[in-house]
Scaffold this active site. Structure first.
Site, PDB file in Angstrom:
ATOM      1  N   ARG A   8      27.163 -13.664 -59.150  1.00 49.14           N
ATOM      2  CA  ARG A   8      26.940 -14.528 -60.308  1.00 49.14           C
ATOM      3  C   ARG A   8      26.506 -13.728 -61.518  1.00 49.14           C
ATOM      4  O   ARG A   8      25.635 -12.879 -61.415  1.00 49.14           O
ATOM      5  CB  ARG A   8      25.872 -15.575 -59.981  1.00 49.14           C
ATOM      6  N   ARG A  47      15.291 -16.316 -66.099  1.00 50.70           N
ATOM      7  CA  ARG A  47      15.466 -17.591 -65.388  1.00 50.70           C
ATOM      8  C   ARG A  47      14.170 -18.010 -64.695  1.00 50.70           C
ATOM      9  O   ARG A  47      13.823 -19.184 -64.672  1.00 50.70           O
ATOM     10  CB  ARG A  47      16.602 -17.469 -64.366  1.00 50.70           C
ATOM     11  N   ARG A  86      15.499 -30.702 -64.379  1.00 51.82           N
ATOM     12  CA  ARG A  86      14.890 -29.389 -64.616  1.00 51.82           C
ATOM     13  C   ARG A  86      13.898 -29.436 -65.769  1.00 51.82           C
ATOM     14  O   ARG A  86      13.288 -28.425 -66.081  1.00 51.82           O
ATOM     15  CB  ARG A  86      16.007 -28.409 -64.985  1.00 51.82           C
ATOM     16  N   ARG A 130      21.897 -11.195 -53.925  1.00 54.35           N
ATOM     17  CA  ARG A 130      22.673 -12.370 -53.505  1.00 54.35           C
ATOM     18  C   ARG A 130      24.148 -12.210 -53.892  1.00 54.35           C
ATOM     19  O   ARG A 130      24.464 -11.792 -54.997  1.00 54.35           O
ATOM     20  CB  ARG A 130      22.088 -13.613 -54.183  1.00 54.35           C
ATOM     21  N   LYS A 160      17.539 -23.255 -52.395  1.00 56.29           N
ATOM     22  CA  LYS A 160      17.917 -24.672 -52.490  1.00 56.29           C
ATOM     23  C   LYS A 160      19.375 -24.899 -52.089  1.00 56.29           C
ATOM     24  O   LYS A 160      19.674 -25.845 -51.374  1.00 56.29           O
ATOM     25  CB  LYS A 160      17.716 -25.210 -53.919  1.00 56.29           C
TER      26      LYS A 160
HETATM   27  P1  ADP Z   1      19.348 -21.308 -60.188  1.00 59.95           P
HETATM   28  O1  ADP Z   1      19.892 -20.414 -59.147  1.00 59.95           O
HETATM   29  O2  ADP Z   1      18.712 -20.556 -61.332  1.00 59.95           O
HETATM   30  O3  ADP Z   1      18.496 -22.418 -59.632  1.00 59.95           O
HETATM   31  P2  ADP Z   1      21.624 -23.044 -60.914  1.00 59.95           P
HETATM   32  O4  ADP Z   1      22.803 -22.600 -60.169  1.00 59.95           O
HETATM   33  O5  ADP Z   1      20.980 -24.334 -60.528  1.00 59.95           O
HETATM   34  O6  ADP Z   1      20.578 -21.858 -60.974  1.00 59.95           O
HETATM   35  O7  ADP Z   1      22.001 -23.148 -62.489  1.00 59.95           O
HETATM   36  C1  ADP Z   1      22.587 -22.067 -63.181  1.00 59.95           C
HETATM   37  C2  ADP Z   1      22.424 -22.253 -64.691  1.00 59.95           C
HETATM   38  O8  ADP Z   1      23.055 -23.479 -65.092  1.00 59.95           O
HETATM   39  C3  ADP Z   1      20.994 -22.410 -65.193  1.00 59.95           C
HETATM   40  O9  ADP Z   1      20.366 -21.156 -65.400  1.00 59.95           O
HETATM   41  C4  ADP Z   1      21.215 -23.177 -66.503  1.00 59.95           C
HETATM   42  O10 ADP Z   1      21.703 -22.345 -67.532  1.00 59.95           O
HETATM   43  C5  ADP Z   1      22.325 -24.137 -66.135  1.00 59.95           C
HETATM   44  N1  ADP Z   1      21.775 -25.409 -65.594  1.00 59.95           N
HETATM   45  C6  ADP Z   1      21.903 -25.864 -64.320  1.00 59.95           C
HETATM   46  N2  ADP Z   1      21.266 -27.035 -64.162  1.00 59.95           N
HETATM   47  C7  ADP Z   1      20.729 -27.340 -65.367  1.00 59.95           C
HETATM   48  C8  ADP Z   1      19.943 -28.410 -65.855  1.00 59.95           C
HETATM   49  N3  ADP Z   1      19.576 -29.430 -65.060  1.00 59.95           N
HETATM   50  N4  ADP Z   1      19.552 -28.395 -67.156  1.00 59.95           N
HETATM   51  C9  ADP Z   1      19.906 -27.388 -67.971  1.00 59.95           C
HETATM   52  N5  ADP Z   1      20.642 -26.343 -67.586  1.00 59.95           N
HETATM   53  C10 ADP Z   1      21.055 -26.304 -66.302  1.00 59.95           C
END
Ligand code: ADP
Length: 212
Positions: free
Chosen positions: A152, A163, A87, A126, A13
């Site tokens: 990360r 996750r 989410r 990554r 994404k």
């Molecule tokens: P991913 O690569 O898992 O899609 P993101 O970079 O979007 O991860 O998000 C990293 C972390 O930030 C998530 O695992 C969560 O802990 C928190 N987070 C991000 N967006 C949200 C959301 N909309 N609601 C709750 N927690 C979130």
């Protein structure tokens, strides 16, 4: 044009969001990036840091506040690309209410589909450029040697499974939610980033033409 990019961790994404931004000029609102920035600048509650590092989700209100503030900025007036938000079903409902207040609505939801076996491998290898945020893969898209790399905290193997499970349990229910509204388009997220972008571009171009 208000667009939601939906897909599990590692589905690409973030990479696609940057390509969409350069083609369509709509800014990427990534709650994950916003939270990581807040953490770097010391503005993130320690309890939230712990949840992120363990691969869980933050409370809906905490992320909604970030989105609400950002949506009101000048550069978001013509549309946004939401990445990582909503989410949960509750977040999707809050978003609908916010957009309604702004006389806007979700125009399209793009689901990026990648089989789980590929996701784990993509995430574990990554890395990103510490300064520009450019994303690399240690095997398939090697970073140049001069780049200072960042790994990360939540991309470590033990957290990745959590996750992905969280996505299946809490975020995947958004797919039928948006499908019922007639907003859901699914694209194959495998192959080169440019191929995936080609698929997304076709959909967004059609939506844009119809909305003019
Ligand atoms: P991913 O690569 O898992 O899609 P993101 O970079 O979007 O991860 O998000 C990293 C972390 O930030 C998530 O695992 C969560 O802990 C928190 N987070 C991000 N967006 C949200 C959301 N909309 N609601 C709750 N927690 C979130």
């Amino acid at each position: 044009m208000d667009v939601i990019l939906l897909g599990p961790p590692g589905s690409g994404k973030g990479t696609q969001a940057k390509m969409i931004l350069s083609e369509f000029g709509i800014p990427q609102l990534s709650t994950g990036d916003m939270l990581r920035e807040a953490r770097k600048s010391g503005d993130l509650d320690i309890r939230f840091q712990e949840i992120m590092e363990a691969g869980g989700l933050l409370p809906d209100e905490a992320v909604f506040d970030l989105i609400e503030k950002r949506m009101l900025a000048e550069d978001c007036k013509k549309g946004v690309l939401l990445d990582g938000f909503p989410r949960t079903i509750e977040q999707a409902v809050s978003l609908d209410i916010l957009l309604l207040k702004l006389s806007r609505k979700v125009d399209v939801v793009i689901q990026v589909c990648v089989p789980r076996s590929l996701l784990e491998e993509r995430i574990i290898f990554r890395r990103s450029d510490k300064h520009t945020g450019q994303i690399y893969h240690l095997i398939y898209n090697k970073p140049p040697s001069e780049v200072e790399l960042e790994h990360r905290e939540d991309d470590k193997p033990e957290t990745v499974k959590k996750r992905l499970d969280t996505y299946d349990a809490l975020t995947a229910p958004l797919l039928p939610y948006f499908d019922k509204k007639g907003l859901l388009f699914s694209v194959d997220g495998t192959g080169a980033p440019s191929e995936v972008f080609g698929r997304i571009n076709t959909i967004l171009t059609k939506i844009k033409e119809n909305s003019i």
